[in-house]
Design an enzyme around this catalytic site. Structure first.
Site: not given
Ligand code: NI
Length: 238
Positions: A101, A106, A146-147, A188-189, A192
């Site tokens: 995701g 991000q 997480c990226l 989660h996204e 962000h």
């Protein structure tokens, strides 16, 4: 979001995945060397998953504790070719990372846009624009990564089933139900987009330790070459 993948090993700054074709080792995010490698791969037709002739761009992913990750995203009102291009670039960036995701926040584009694919074979690409959660149920705990917080995994409590309303890339409204990893990934996204990270759910002590670890890793990384990539926001006239 990313998930722990068994079998990957970290060798210096290069993460090597056993299934990656030879010569395509993923390097640090956003390096122009990687972009060149991927262009070479694309032109040589080694990998079947690229379609069409427009080379896609890998976008730089912001990393914790970058303050830009705290920006609140605004709704998207224009559904045009530039948005479509950004969505395609975000998918490529997410798959290359590898992640399941990615929120536009991000890649430093502060618009309400999420791409996701929780499958193992890139068969479930999902786009959520201006998403809202209509209902949540079955609170449980799942391990998240997480990226923007590379290499860190920890458990977070969230609803394991959600009903969501969003727009697709053409601006059409849709509603769907997600459960398990897909429900967790969407939440989660969506965090962000609100400027929130999964490490915010951990203790201050843990979060501080993670920040120090990532700052040290970044200091130890080789200097990043000057990037000739187009910034993610350029397409949207930012
Ligand atoms: Ni994330």
């Amino acid at each position: 979001m990313s998930r722990r993948v068994s079998g990957g090993r970290r060798s210096g700054n290069v993460r090597v995945w056993p299934w990656a074709p030879k010569g395509t080792e993923r390097r640090g995010f956003g390096e122009s060397e990687k972009a060149r490698n991927l262009t070479d791969i694309m032109m040589s037709n080694e990998l079947p998953f690229w379609q069409g002739s427009t080379p896609m761009a890998l976008l730089d992913i912001l990393e914790f504790p970058d303050p830009r990750l705290r920006t609140r995203a605004v709704p998207i009102t224009t559904f045009d070719a530039a948005l479509s291009r950004l969505i395609d670039d975000m998918f490529e960036t997410m798959y290359a990372a590898p992640g399941i995701g990615l929120a536009a926040s991000q890649v430093d584009v502060h618009r309400q846009l999420i791409v996701m694919d929780c499958s193992n074979d890139r068969s479930d690409p999902l786009v959520f624009i201006n998403p809202e959660i209509l209902a949540r149920e079955n609170v449980g705990v799942m391990e998240e990564g997480c990226l923007s917080v590379p290499g860190i995994f920890d458990e977070v409590e969230r609803a394991q089933r959600v009903r969501v309303r969003a727009k697709d890339r053409d601006g059409k409204v849709f509603e769907c139900e997600l459960d398990g990893i897909r429900a967790v990934c969407l939440q989660h996204e969506m965090d962000h987009l609100d400027g929130k990270l999964f490490v915010d759910y951990l203790s201050t002590l843990k979060r501080d330790r993670i920040r120090k670890k990532l700052e040290k890793e970044r200091r130890d990384r080789p200097a990043k070459p000057t990037s000739d990539e187009v910034p993610a926001g350029a397409a949207l006239g930012r």
